[in-house]
Structures are given as structure tokens and as C-alpha cells.
Design a protein around this motif. Structure first.
Motif, mmCIF file in Angstrom:
data_model
loop_
_atom_site.group_PDB
_atom_site.id
_atom_site.type_symbol
_atom_site.label_atom_id
_atom_site.label_comp_id
_atom_site.label_asym_id
_atom_site.label_seq_id
_atom_site.Cartn_x
_atom_site.Cartn_y
_atom_site.Cartn_z
ATOM 1 N N ALA A 285 0.802 -1.215 0.069
ATOM 2 C CA ALA A 285 0.075 -0.117 0.143
ATOM 3 C C ALA A 285 0.881 1.336 0.147
ATOM 4 C CB ALA A 285 -0.944 0.193 1.375
ATOM 5 N N THR A 286 1.877 1.309 0.806
ATOM 6 C CA THR A 286 3.197 2.554 0.986
ATOM 7 C C THR A 286 3.357 2.557 -0.520
ATOM 8 O OG1 THR A 286 3.337 2.018 3.151
ATOM 9 C CG2 THR A 286 4.941 3.473 1.926
ATOM 10 N N LEU A 287 3.902 1.584 -1.134
ATOM 11 C CA LEU A 287 4.482 1.641 -2.433
ATOM 12 C C LEU A 287 3.590 2.061 -3.626
ATOM 13 C CD1 LEU A 287 7.004 -1.154 -2.613
ATOM 14 C CD2 LEU A 287 7.631 1.048 -2.276
ATOM 15 N N LEU A 288 2.236 1.511 -3.477
ATOM 16 C CA LEU A 288 1.237 1.898 -4.253
ATOM 17 C C LEU A 288 0.918 3.423 -4.190
ATOM 18 C CD1 LEU A 288 -1.621 -0.739 -4.390
ATOM 19 C CD2 LEU A 288 -0.526 0.183 -6.422
ATOM 20 N N ALA A 289 0.875 4.018 -3.062
ATOM 21 C CA ALA A 289 0.701 5.405 -2.619
ATOM 22 C C ALA A 289 1.632 6.193 -3.152
ATOM 23 C CB ALA A 289 0.204 5.473 -1.260
ATOM 24 N N THR A 290 2.917 5.747 -3.068
ATOM 25 C CA THR A 290 4.068 6.751 -3.334
ATOM 26 C C THR A 290 5.128 6.447 -4.566
ATOM 27 O OG1 THR A 290 5.638 5.476 -2.034
ATOM 28 C CG2 THR A 290 4.410 7.097 -0.830
ATOM 29 N N GLY A 291 4.802 5.297 -5.129
ATOM 30 C CA GLY A 291 5.535 5.090 -6.351
ATOM 31 C C GLY A 291 5.098 5.703 -7.602
ATOM 32 N N GLU A 292 6.431 5.896 -8.432
ATOM 33 C CA GLU A 292 5.799 6.657 -9.921
ATOM 34 C C GLU A 292 6.288 5.771 -11.034
ATOM 35 O OE1 GLU A 292 4.724 9.569 -10.268
ATOM 36 O OE2 GLU A 292 4.461 9.701 -8.116
ATOM 37 N N ASN A 293 6.974 4.668 -10.819
ATOM 38 C CA ASN A 293 7.502 4.117 -12.107
ATOM 39 C C ASN A 293 6.357 2.675 -12.268
ATOM 40 O OD1 ASN A 293 8.839 2.258 -13.681
ATOM 41 N ND2 ASN A 293 10.873 2.047 -12.495
ATOM 42 N N GLY A 294 6.168 2.255 -13.445
ATOM 43 C CA GLY A 294 5.207 1.570 -13.667
ATOM 44 C C GLY A 294 5.553 -0.035 -13.191
ATOM 45 N N LEU A 295 6.902 -0.371 -13.053
ATOM 46 C CA LEU A 295 7.242 -1.609 -12.531
ATOM 47 C C LEU A 295 7.430 -1.465 -11.141
ATOM 48 C CD1 LEU A 295 8.355 -4.139 -13.400
ATOM 49 C CD2 LEU A 295 10.740 -3.220 -13.449
ATOM 50 N N LEU A 296 7.424 -0.530 -10.617
ATOM 51 C CA LEU A 296 7.347 -0.575 -9.228
ATOM 52 C C LEU A 296 5.900 -0.608 -8.534
ATOM 53 C CD1 LEU A 296 8.430 0.191 -6.179
ATOM 54 C CD2 LEU A 296 8.101 2.521 -6.595
ATOM 55 N N LEU A 297 5.097 0.090 -9.302
ATOM 56 C CA LEU A 297 3.617 0.127 -9.203
ATOM 57 C C LEU A 297 2.974 -1.420 -9.331
ATOM 58 C CD1 LEU A 297 2.283 3.305 -10.817
ATOM 59 C CD2 LEU A 297 2.680 2.681 -7.980
ATOM 60 N N MET A 298 3.487 -2.270 -10.246
ATOM 61 C CA MET A 298 3.199 -3.481 -10.566
ATOM 62 C C MET A 298 3.416 -4.386 -9.382
ATOM 63 S SD MET A 298 1.534 -5.564 -12.307
ATOM 64 C CE MET A 298 1.510 -5.854 -14.169
ATOM 65 N N SER A 299 4.719 -4.437 -8.856
ATOM 66 C CA SER A 299 5.251 -5.263 -7.858
ATOM 67 C C SER A 299 4.565 -4.898 -6.407
ATOM 68 C CB SER A 299 6.804 -4.907 -7.841
ATOM 69 O OG SER A 299 7.062 -3.686 -7.380
ATOM 70 N N ALA A 300 4.305 -3.490 -6.326
ATOM 71 C CA ALA A 300 3.506 -3.067 -5.005
ATOM 72 C C ALA A 300 2.171 -3.522 -5.212
ATOM 73 C CB ALA A 300 3.511 -1.520 -4.941
ATOM 74 N N SER A 301 1.564 -3.685 -6.166
ATOM 75 C CA SER A 301 0.169 -4.360 -6.164
ATOM 76 C C SER A 301 0.359 -5.768 -5.975
ATOM 77 C CB SER A 301 -0.515 -4.038 -7.673
ATOM 78 O OG SER A 301 0.385 -4.555 -8.553
ATOM 79 N N LEU A 302 1.399 -6.428 -6.480
ATOM 80 C CA LEU A 302 1.570 -7.926 -6.238
ATOM 81 C C LEU A 302 1.734 -8.134 -4.726
ATOM 82 C CD1 LEU A 302 3.615 -8.984 -9.409
ATOM 83 C CD2 LEU A 302 1.371 -9.483 -8.737
#
Length: 138
Positions: A19-36
Motif C-alpha cells: 500500500a505504501t509503494l502503491l501510494a508513493t511509487g511513480e515507476n510502472g514496474l514499481l507499481l506492478m510489484s507493489a500491487s503484487l
């Protein structure tokens, strides 16, 4: 084997980290791994909750929710879906109505998880094992 101090909060660590990475991330790969990470934490939470239930209806295999047309697995993931959508609303919108809606979804998801944990904790696992043993003996 993991120590119990790390094993027990593991789903919460996955959920909060994702949830923290989803809320603060900008990179698409980071958002995908955060949702996983987020959904892996939700899956572990649901599996543990299902295996640790001690209430009578769940142990006999009956549906325990009021939405009989709603599958049990989707019902279990509903609070996590609410918080996921709430995080996305908080992250991607700048309008006040969507920010309030996202915050309310997250609060509702937390309330639902709290109520489930209270309703499903009828016996602790040691009482449950001893009650199960007593019923087998007699």
C-alpha cells in the motif's frame, strides 16, 4: 522456519508495504510489484483466517456471509479490494470528492476486517484444539 515474531505479522507487512509503494511509487514496474505485494498479503491473510476459524458454521462448510449469491472467496477479498480502490483514488485524483471517497473506502475496509476478526475469534486455538480433542474422546 521463520520465528513467530516475523511469521505472524507477515501479511500485514506485505499489505502495508504494498500500500505504501502503491501510494508513493511513480515507476510502472514499481507499481506492478507493489500491487503484487499487496495482493500476496491479502491472499495470505485470507488463507490464515480461513484455517484459523473456530466458529461452528465455518467448520461445517456452510456459507458464513449474508450474500448467498456472492462466492465465499470473493466475499473474503472484499475489504482488500475496497482498500486497494481507496488507495488508487487517493493516489490518482486531486478532487476533494474522490479523496474523501478513497479515505472512506479505506476506513470501511479496516472496519470490516476488524469486525471479521472479532466475530471469528470464538475460541483461541488452544481452547479449540482441546475442545476438538474432547469431542473425539467422548
Amino acid at each position: 522456519m521463520l520465528p513467530i515474531l516475523l511469521y505472524e505479522p507477515l501479511p500485514l507487512i506485505y499489505l502495508c508495504g504494498g500500500a505504501t509503494l502503491l501510494a508513493t511509487g511513480e515507476n510502472g514496474l514499481l507499481l506492478m510489484s507493489a500491487s503484487l505485494f499487496y495482493w500476496a498479503g491479502a491472499l495470505i491473510w485470507v488463507i490464515r483466517s480461513k484455517n484459523r476459524r473456530t466458529d461452528v458454521l465455518a467448520s461445517r462448510g456452510y456459507p458464513t456471509h449474508k450474500f448467498l449469491l456472492f462466492p465465499e472467496s470473493l466475499y473474503e477479498f472484499r475489504p482488500f479490494f475496497y482498500s486497494f480502490v481507496g488507495i488508487l483514488l487517493l493516489r490518482n485524483t486531486g478532487q476533494t470528492i474522490w479523496l474523501v471517497t478513497g479515505a472512506l473506502l479505506i476506513l470501511w475496509a479496516i472496519y470490516c476486517l476488524y469486525r471479521r476478526s472479532v466475530n471469528r475469534r470464538h475460541l483461541n486455538r488452544y481452547q479449540y484444539k482441546s475442545a476438538k480433542l474432547k469431542t473425539r474422546l467422548f
